[in-house]
Every structure is written in structure tokens, then in C-alpha cells.
Design an enzyme around this catalytic site. Structure first.
Site, PDB file in Angstrom:
ATOM      1  N   ASP A  52      26.602 -15.545  -4.416  1.00 57.57           N
ATOM      2  CA  ASP A  52      28.082 -15.293  -4.389  1.00 57.57           C
ATOM      3  C   ASP A  52      26.657 -13.335  -3.431  1.00 57.57           C
ATOM      4  O   ASP A  52      26.448 -12.861  -3.997  1.00 57.57           O
ATOM      5  CB  ASP A  52      28.810 -14.189  -5.468  1.00 57.57           C
ATOM      6  CG  ASP A  52      29.205 -13.481  -4.607  1.00 57.57           C
ATOM      7  OD1 ASP A  52      29.640 -13.291  -3.455  1.00 57.57           O
ATOM      8  OD2 ASP A  52      30.412 -11.986  -5.127  1.00 57.57           O
ATOM      9  N   GLU A 130      -2.233  -0.980  -1.280  1.00 57.99           N
ATOM     10  CA  GLU A 130      -2.857  -0.841  -2.736  1.00 57.99           C
ATOM     11  C   GLU A 130      -1.981   0.270  -2.999  1.00 57.99           C
ATOM     12  O   GLU A 130      -1.598   0.662  -2.805  1.00 57.99           O
ATOM     13  CB  GLU A 130      -3.725  -0.134  -2.503  1.00 57.99           C
ATOM     14  CG  GLU A 130      -4.866   0.011  -1.787  1.00 57.99           C
ATOM     15  CD  GLU A 130      -5.825   0.798  -1.238  1.00 57.99           C
ATOM     16  OE1 GLU A 130      -6.108   1.992  -1.132  1.00 57.99           O
ATOM     17  OE2 GLU A 130      -6.768   0.218  -0.569  1.00 57.99           O
ATOM     18  N   GLU A 132      -0.245   2.305  -5.679  1.00 61.09           N
ATOM     19  CA  GLU A 132      -0.100   3.660  -6.804  1.00 61.09           C
ATOM     20  C   GLU A 132       1.350   3.712  -7.561  1.00 61.09           C
ATOM     21  O   GLU A 132       2.190   3.044  -7.175  1.00 61.09           O
ATOM     22  CB  GLU A 132      -0.397   4.832  -6.457  1.00 61.09           C
ATOM     23  CG  GLU A 132      -1.701   5.126  -5.848  1.00 61.09           C
ATOM     24  CD  GLU A 132      -1.543   6.070  -4.494  1.00 61.09           C
ATOM     25  OE1 GLU A 132      -2.576   6.587  -4.622  1.00 61.09           O
ATOM     26  OE2 GLU A 132      -0.973   6.882  -4.275  1.00 61.09           O
ATOM     27  N   GLU A 186      -5.707   6.866 -11.454  1.00 62.68           N
ATOM     28  CA  GLU A 186      -5.224   7.462  -9.941  1.00 62.68           C
ATOM     29  C   GLU A 186      -5.702   9.457 -10.164  1.00 62.68           C
ATOM     30  O   GLU A 186      -5.753   9.811 -10.818  1.00 62.68           O
ATOM     31  CB  GLU A 186      -4.018   7.004  -8.791  1.00 62.68           C
ATOM     32  CG  GLU A 186      -4.114   6.247  -7.972  1.00 62.68           C
ATOM     33  CD  GLU A 186      -4.724   6.787  -6.746  1.00 62.68           C
ATOM     34  OE1 GLU A 186      -5.539   8.310  -6.347  1.00 62.68           O
ATOM     35  OE2 GLU A 186      -5.554   6.095  -6.162  1.00 62.68           O
ATOM     36  N   GLU A 193      -3.235   2.686 -10.384  1.00 61.17           N
ATOM     37  CA  GLU A 193      -3.282   1.642  -8.996  1.00 61.17           C
ATOM     38  C   GLU A 193      -3.770   0.359  -9.278  1.00 61.17           C
ATOM     39  O   GLU A 193      -4.781   0.293 -10.297  1.00 61.17           O
ATOM     40  CB  GLU A 193      -4.233   2.447  -7.754  1.00 61.17           C
ATOM     41  CG  GLU A 193      -4.203   1.914  -6.619  1.00 61.17           C
ATOM     42  CD  GLU A 193      -4.867   2.438  -4.895  1.00 61.17           C
ATOM     43  OE1 GLU A 193      -5.758   1.489  -5.084  1.00 61.17           O
ATOM     44  OE2 GLU A 193      -5.098   3.389  -5.007  1.00 61.17           O
ATOM     45  N   HIS A 242      -1.155   1.879   0.705  1.00 61.32           N
ATOM     46  CA  HIS A 242      -1.527   1.898   1.437  1.00 61.32           C
ATOM     47  C   HIS A 242      -2.256   0.616   1.973  1.00 61.32           C
ATOM     48  O   HIS A 242      -2.199  -0.205   1.379  1.00 61.32           O
ATOM     49  CB  HIS A 242      -2.936   2.579   2.126  1.00 61.32           C
ATOM     50  CG  HIS A 242      -3.033   4.343   1.099  1.00 61.32           C
ATOM     51  ND1 HIS A 242      -4.031   4.560   0.155  1.00 61.32           N
ATOM     52  CD2 HIS A 242      -2.240   5.016   1.105  1.00 61.32           C
ATOM     53  CE1 HIS A 242      -3.534   5.807   0.327  1.00 61.32           C
ATOM     54  NE2 HIS A 242      -2.505   6.312   1.126  1.00 61.32           N
ATOM     55  N   ARG A 313      -9.101  10.264   6.125  1.00 63.18           N
ATOM     56  CA  ARG A 313      -8.189  10.213   5.512  1.00 63.18           C
ATOM     57  C   ARG A 313      -6.944  10.332   5.687  1.00 63.18           C
ATOM     58  O   ARG A 313      -5.955  10.618   5.162  1.00 63.18           O
ATOM     59  CB  ARG A 313      -8.581  10.073   4.340  1.00 63.18           C
ATOM     60  CG  ARG A 313      -9.250   9.257   2.894  1.00 63.18           C
ATOM     61  CD  ARG A 313      -9.579   9.490   2.478  1.00 63.18           C
ATOM     62  NE  ARG A 313     -11.051   7.414   1.679  1.00 63.18           N
ATOM     63  CZ  ARG A 313     -10.761   6.924   1.000  1.00 63.18           C
ATOM     64  NH1 ARG A 313     -10.253   6.940   1.080  1.00 63.18           N
ATOM     65  NH2 ARG A 313     -11.808   5.993   0.825  1.00 63.18           N
ATOM     66  N   GLU A 330      -6.287   0.126   8.620  1.00 56.48           N
ATOM     67  CA  GLU A 330      -5.234   0.701   7.042  1.00 56.48           C
ATOM     68  C   GLU A 330      -4.246   1.376   7.403  1.00 56.48           C
ATOM     69  O   GLU A 330      -4.195   2.674   8.037  1.00 56.48           O
ATOM     70  CB  GLU A 330      -6.245   1.415   5.980  1.00 56.48           C
ATOM     71  CG  GLU A 330      -4.841   2.117   4.461  1.00 56.48           C
ATOM     72  CD  GLU A 330      -5.948   3.041   3.897  1.00 56.48           C
ATOM     73  OE1 GLU A 330      -6.052   2.997   2.494  1.00 56.48           O
ATOM     74  OE2 GLU A 330      -6.950   3.404   4.347  1.00 56.48           O
ATOM     75  N   ARG A 332      -1.581   4.421   6.217  1.00 59.53           N
ATOM     76  CA  ARG A 332      -1.712   4.818   5.115  1.00 59.53           C
ATOM     77  C   ARG A 332      -0.264   5.193   4.883  1.00 59.53           C
ATOM     78  O   ARG A 332      -0.070   6.005   3.523  1.00 59.53           O
ATOM     79  CB  ARG A 332      -2.617   6.192   4.862  1.00 59.53           C
ATOM     80  CG  ARG A 332      -4.407   5.519   4.906  1.00 59.53           C
ATOM     81  CD  ARG A 332      -5.220   6.239   5.105  1.00 59.53           C
ATOM     82  NE  ARG A 332      -4.821   7.059   4.037  1.00 59.53           N
ATOM     83  CZ  ARG A 332      -5.448   7.570   2.877  1.00 59.53           C
ATOM     84  NH1 ARG A 332      -5.774   6.122   3.031  1.00 59.53           N
ATOM     85  NH2 ARG A 332      -5.567   8.466   1.976  1.00 59.53           N
TER      86      ARG A 332
END
Length: 441
Positions: A52, A130, A132, A186, A193, A242, A313, A330, A332
Site C-alpha cells: 500500500d 563521505e 559524517e 572527525e 566518518e 561531500h 575547501r 567534489e 561539498r
């Protein structure tokens, strides 16, 4: 009965499996499952199992609720943390409606469809996320935000059960066919992580769901709560997801060009251009809750500006240093509350739009954007990601490419969910308000 089904049934029997979980995810990426005894396995693998759909968030209205779960044999795995007597296995399923038609609101179908579209141009999309997460203490079965450990980035063996949870998760996932690349503490207290090897986007999205489900189940056996909430505690880093993405063509990485500046092909630059162009709309899917926007603020390693860089970063899209077959971009901004199927589908659609329309990204930003003031950001034409769920949903509704990728059913339901959440939050009286105003006024 086909030879493949016979082979699968023999494997289930040889593994000593007594129950099978048929898993799928709702629009918000929550794993759901229907449990069947193994005597039903043949029926599930040949005809599928009816359920359902009206009771699943964002799936169907009452009058169109009957749906079929079709197990994907490639996703079969025994759940290693379940008792060894009466073993439990699972399949991840595709959701279909009458006439074995794919259900338009099935996140897995949306990713499959987007990947099939990219395959017409010869591209395979690989992702490597990745994730966390925090491990919190529980009292009387209720999760708290009390830390289980006080380790720091890459610390070795905090003297508590958090390290054991991480080890058991790695062992369980390895048993289920994951290739674990790294597992570490981390930046924040109690934050961890675990990274696994990249793969095609569909396999990887399945693995994200499995990863979260396994981590929560194993943490629970230690009396802990594994939380994938984006920002459970103010004033410290939140949890991100990320996501490294790359396209390959004819078995070769399409992002690498040894003769180009930075070693990045035009395909890679156009992919980044497309990602940045559609980033505001993707935010609705990659950062799907009110809480997600508490993470996307300057100063905590989470991106909030539309920029890319080969080094920086603080940029939304970062190109890690590795080249050759490891060339990748990447993204982020996503957090682990997101639905990985929808997030990867939107990333791919945005990148393919960049490639199709040769959208070059702006110049890369190599300064720390967090340190730029508003005037500098304006001069460098650096825009910001949406600052709230409502703002992100408005950006989604304006973006034709991303709306077409998700389809009307999903966009309508995401809008309904965003409005409901925003209203509920707006009407709630928060402890911050009481602390701020009660005594004064």
C-alpha cells in the site's frame, strides 16, 4: 522460472536465510521495508510483492495506492548484525505500478532514468560520498545530544564504545561487499566518518542507504544513537556528505586532460559550470530540512558560496589534487539527511546540462571565501546558496532542468513537504525565544 531466479533461491537457501526484507526509500530518503518469509522469495523475484503506497510519505493518494516491489537481485545481502539463527537478508527494490510500469515517484527510478539519459551520450556517472555522523548517548531508549566521546580529528581509539561501533560498522559493511577506504574520528566531539570506494551512482546511492541503516542498527546494539542530522549542536561543525563525482567515457575518466591547464578537460569544466548554475535548485534536494540550513553558514567548513577551486575547501565545488583516472569534482554542500538517489540524479542532470550547453564556470576562487566581505564577493560575482528550505524550494521551482529531472510528482511533493515544515517551524515557540524575551518583556 528463469535460471537467474533458481540460482538466487539456491543462494538464499545455502545462506540459511529465514526472512527477507524488501527495502525501498520514500521521497525523503527514509528506508522502508516489507518483511517476507523465504517461502515468498520466488513470488517476490518473479511477480513482485504488492504493498500500500498511500502510507508512504510522498508516494500515492489513497485512490492510487497499490504498488509492486520488484527486488533487484544485484542488491542481495545478508544482514551481518542480525542473529545467525534465522538469518535475515535484504533486497533493494524498484517500485512499480499496474502493468509493471515504473512509479514516477520512486527515487531509484529517477536516478536510473537520469543515468540512462547520460549513457546516450556515452557517459557513466560515478560518485563517492563521505558521510559524517555523530554518536550520541541514549537514556531510556530516547536519543540525546550527549557526546559518547571527546576525541578530535583523526584521533586514535577514544577509550569508549564509539571506536567499537565504528569497527563493527566497517566489519559489517565489508561483509556486505563494501570496499571501505577510510574510517576516522572527525573534527567535532563524537563525530565520525567512514568512506567507501566510489562506484556508479545507482550502486553508490544504494550503499548510502545501507550505510546509514547499518550504522544506526549497530549503534543501537551499543545503546547509542547514530545521528545523520546536519547540525545537531550549535557552535560546532555539522555533518556533511561531500560527494565526489566524475564521468567516464569508453572506460576512461572524461575529466582528465593531460595537456589542459590544471589537467582538467573541457568536459570537467562544463560539468562544474552546470553544477554551479543549478546549485541553488539542487540545494532543495541535497539539503532537505529546516536543520540543513543551520549547517550552511560561514566558518564551519560547510560551503555557502557558489564558487569552485582546485585548492580551496571553502568553495562549493573543489577539485582534489589527484589526476589521471582519479580526476573528480567534489560537491561539498550535500548533507547526510539527503535522499542520495535524488541528489545524485540532480548533480548528474546539472553536469550534463553544462556539457550539452558548454557552460564554462567562472574563474576559480583560490582565496578563503569566508574571509571576503560582501563587497569583495560582489566584485568577484560570488553568489550564495539559499539560506532556508523555503528559499531553496523557490529556487527549485524556477529551475526547469532540475524540475524535469525530478518529475512533476516529486516536485509537487517536495513543495508540499517544504511548506508543511516551514509552517510548523514558524508556528513553534523555540527555547531561544523564551531565553531571549521572556524575562525582558
Amino acid at each position: 522460472m528463469s535460471a537467474d531466479v533458481t540460482k538466487m533461491l539456491k543462494k538464499i537457501e545455502a545462506d540459511g536465510v529465514k526472512f527477507i526484507r524488501l527495502q525501498f526509500t520514500d521521497i525523503q530518503g527514509m528506508p522502508k521495508n516489507v518483511s517476507i518469509p523465504t517461502v515468498q522469495a520466488e513470488k517476490a523475484l518473479t511477480e513482485g510483492i504488492w504493498f500500500d503506497g498511500s502510507s508512504v510519505e510522498g508516494f500515492a493518494r489513497i485512490e492510487e495506492s497499490d504498488m509492486i516491489l520488484k527486488p533487484d537481485p544485484a542488491t542481495y545481502a545478508v544482514l551481518p548484525w542480525r542473529p545467525q539463527e534465522g538469518k535475515v537478508a535484504r533486497f533493494i527494490c524498484d517500485v512499480q505500478t499496474y502493468g509493471n510500469k515504473p512509479f514516477e515517484g520512486d527515487p531509484r527510478y529517477i536516478l536510473r532514468k537520469t543515468m540512462a539519459e547520460a549513457a546516450k551520450s556515452g557517459y557513466t556517472f560515478n560518485t563517492g560520498p563521505e558521510l559524517e555522523f555523530f554518536l550520541f548517548k541514549m537514556y531510556d531508549g530516547v536519543p540525546t545530544t550527549e557526546f559518547e566521546d571527546h576525541g578530535a580529528y583523526f584521533d586514535l581509539a577514544p577509550t569508549d564504545s564509539a571506536e567499537d561501533v565504528r569497527r563493527d560498522v566497517v566489519l559489517a559493511l565489508s561483509d556486505m561487499g563494501f570496499e571501505i577506504e577510510a574510517s576516522h574520528h572527525e573534527v567535532a566531539d563524537s563525530q565520525h566518518e567512514i568512506d567507501f570506494k566510489y562506484g556508479d551512482a545507482l550502486t553508490t546511492a544504494d550503499r548510502v542507504i545501507t550505510f546509514k541503516f547499518a550504522t544506526k542498527s549497530i549503534a543501537l546494539q551499543y545503546g547509542l544513537h547514530a545521528s545523520f542530522m546536519a547540525k545537531p549542536i550549535a557552535g560546532i561543525n555539522g555533518s556533511g556528505m561531500h560527494t565526489h563525482g566524475s564521468l567516464s567515457k569508453n572506460g576512461k575518466n572524461a575529466f582528465f586532460d593531460a595537456n589542459a591547464e590544471l589537467g582538467l578537460s573541457d568536459t570537467c569544466l562544463y560539468y562544474i559550470g552546470g553544477l554551479l548554475k543549478h546549485a541553488k535548485a539542487i540545494t532543495r534536494v541535497a539539503n532537505p530540512t529546516i536543520n540543513s540550513y543551520k549547517r550552511l553558514v560561514p566558518g564551519y567548513e560547510a560551503p555557502c558560496y557558489l564558487a569552485w577551486s582546485a585548492a580551496n575547501r571553502s568553495a562549493l565545488v573543489r577539485v582534489p589534487a589527484a589526476r589521471g583516472n582519479s580526476t573528480r569534482a567534489e560537491f561539498r554542500s550535500p548533507d547526510p539527511m539527503c535522499n542520495p538517489y535524488l541528489t545524485f540524479a540532480c548533480m548528474l542532470a546539472a553536469g550534463m546540462d553544462g556539457i550539452k550547453n558548454k557552460i564554462l564556470p567562472p574563474e576559480s576562487t583560490n582565496t578563503n571565501i569566508y574571509h571576503l566581505n560582501a563587497k569583495d564577493r560582489k566584485r568577484l560575482k560570488v553568489e550564495m546558496l539559499p539560506a532556508s528550505l523555503a528559499e531553496a524550494n523557490a529556487a527549485l521551482l524556477k529551475d526547469e532542468v532540475i524540475c524535469n529531472t525530478l518529475g512533476e510528482h516529486v516536485v509537487t511533493n517536495l513543495t508540499r513537504i517544504a511548506e508543511m515544515e516551514t509552517d510548523a517551524f514558524r508556528l513553534a515557540v523555540h527555547p531561544w525565544e523564551l531565553e531571549r524575551y521572556l524575562a525582558t518583556y
